[in-house]
Design a protein around this motif. Structure first.
Motif, mmCIF file in Angstrom:
data_model
loop_
_atom_site.group_PDB
_atom_site.id
_atom_site.type_symbol
_atom_site.label_atom_id
_atom_site.label_comp_id
_atom_site.label_asym_id
_atom_site.label_seq_id
_atom_site.Cartn_x
_atom_site.Cartn_y
_atom_site.Cartn_z
ATOM 1 N N VAL A 35 -43.542 63.952 81.733
ATOM 2 C CA VAL A 35 -43.468 63.252 80.453
ATOM 3 C C VAL A 35 -43.430 64.282 79.331
ATOM 4 O O VAL A 35 -44.398 65.033 79.154
ATOM 5 C CB VAL A 35 -44.664 62.306 80.260
ATOM 6 N N PRO A 85 -48.113 57.855 83.277
ATOM 7 C CA PRO A 85 -46.823 58.375 83.749
ATOM 8 C C PRO A 85 -46.457 57.710 85.073
ATOM 9 O O PRO A 85 -47.332 57.444 85.908
ATOM 10 C CB PRO A 85 -47.092 59.866 83.938
ATOM 11 N N ARG A 138 -40.000 60.234 74.869
ATOM 12 C CA ARG A 138 -38.801 59.475 75.192
ATOM 13 C C ARG A 138 -38.818 58.091 74.562
ATOM 14 O O ARG A 138 -37.778 57.545 74.205
ATOM 15 C CB ARG A 138 -38.653 59.341 76.713
ATOM 16 N N ARG A 190 -49.422 57.530 76.905
ATOM 17 C CA ARG A 190 -49.650 57.491 78.348
ATOM 18 C C ARG A 190 -50.917 58.292 78.670
ATOM 19 O O ARG A 190 -50.996 59.486 78.431
ATOM 20 C CB ARG A 190 -48.447 58.050 79.116
ATOM 21 N N ASP A 216 -45.397 59.804 74.851
ATOM 22 C CA ASP A 216 -44.141 60.027 75.543
ATOM 23 C C ASP A 216 -43.023 60.147 74.511
ATOM 24 O O ASP A 216 -42.710 59.184 73.804
ATOM 25 C CB ASP A 216 -43.880 58.854 76.495
ATOM 26 N N TYR A 232 -53.428 59.995 81.280
ATOM 27 C CA TYR A 232 -53.120 60.618 82.564
ATOM 28 C C TYR A 232 -54.290 61.362 83.194
ATOM 29 O O TYR A 232 -54.176 61.811 84.344
ATOM 30 C CB TYR A 232 -51.935 61.577 82.405
#
Length: 304
Positions: A179, A112, A260, A265, A258, A267
């Motif tokens: 995210v 992210p 989007r 991702r 993600d 993390y």
């Protein structure tokens, strides 16, 4: 001297591990961090093989947590000849989300979008080129501690001015793009000896507290659902590369997709894996048995 020493803090998290060791007739010394002192001029570690089981969330249970003390003790024992599993290097990564993200990104993996600062006053400026909403994270967290979402730059600026943003016990803070996780789940990939052990999808219903272990299922804590999954081989390879770079012998890596743009991702790196609750129901087998088998091999190797 026993062959194996286990340094731990949580009074309940390791009952299953200790029981599995007892079933396997493996002698060990369980060392609770409270009450422990070591002589920096001494030459004798507590065992030839030491297994670090200190949790980053220990600061939530007591202000006199053992995180930094354990780092010193493990480094001393290692310098005096002990093999330390999840040793000082792994603990240093476990105790810094900033270092975790740097390590992951250094491997060419997506994280992210994040900015690291040490003053709350610097967070609004650090977030200037990030997409809102954002989350503020404590560098040392655990069980979702120190994570708060802010939906606008104005909301974050007001919280920073009022001194209500989260803090970290090491005074390192991160502002990170929130995210949206595809399907509302994250994937936790567990590893043993640097190799894939199993993976679970975890749905916290929007909560940041995604601890999957039995000891986390306490009254008042958010309910989470867990399902065994088979991650894409590329995600497994990435998780194995992460734990290798971190020097982690037993640990988990967390990744989300993600929503989007479909990018995986990574993390979070966690060197304290208590394994999934109700493993026979979720996995069909108990990972503690494999851990103990591996520990038996490590004891034999250390003796050689």
């Amino acid at each position: 001297m026993t062959d194996l020493a286990i340094l731990y803090e949580h009074p309940q998290w390791f009952r299953q591990l200790f029981a599995a060791l007892d079933r396997a007739d493996i002698a060990y010394r369980a060392i609770h961090a409270d009450g422990l002192a070591f002589d920096p001029a001494g030459n004798a570690p507590p065992a030839p093989l030491v297994f670090n089981r200190i949790a980053m969330s220990s600061f939530l249970r007591a202000p006199d947590h053992p995180i930094f003390f354990a780092s010193s003790a493990l480094a001393h024992w290692q310098a005096r000849g002990a093999r330390v599993l999840n040793g000082p290097a792994a603990l240093a990564i476990d105790a810094s989300k900033a270092r975790q993200l740097s390590l992951i990104a250094g491997l060419g993996l997506a994280i992210p979008a994040t900015r690291v600062a040490h003053r709350a006053a610097d967070l609004p400026a650090a977030a200037a080129d990030l997409r809102f909403p954002v989350v503020i994270k404590a560098n040392i967290g655990g069980s979702g501690a120190g994570i708060v979402r802010y939906d606008s730059a104005e909301e974050l600026a007001a919280a920073a001015a009022a001194g209500t943003v989260p803090d970290s016990i090491d005074r390192v803070l991160m502002v990170q793009e929130y995210v949206p996780a595809r399907g509302g789940t994250i994937t936790r990939i567990e590893t043993l000896a640097g190799r894939f052990l199993y993976a679970i999808a975890v749905d916290g219903g929007g909560s940041f507290d995604l601890c999957p272990a039995d000891a986390c299922a306490l009254p008042g804590r958010p309910a989470i659902t867990m399902t065994r999954v088979d991650p894409d081989p590329a995600l497994i390879a990435a998780a194995e590369a992460i734990v290798a770079a971190a020097g982690i012998d037993v640990g988990g890596v967390e990744v989300l997709i993600d929503d989007r743009d479909g990018t995986p991702r990574f993390y979070d790196i966690n060197a304290l894996s208590n394994f999934v609750a109700s493993p026979l129901d979720i996995l069909g087998w108990d990972p503690h048995d494999r851990l103990v088998d591996w520990l038996a091999g490590q004891i034999a190797e250390t003796k050689r």
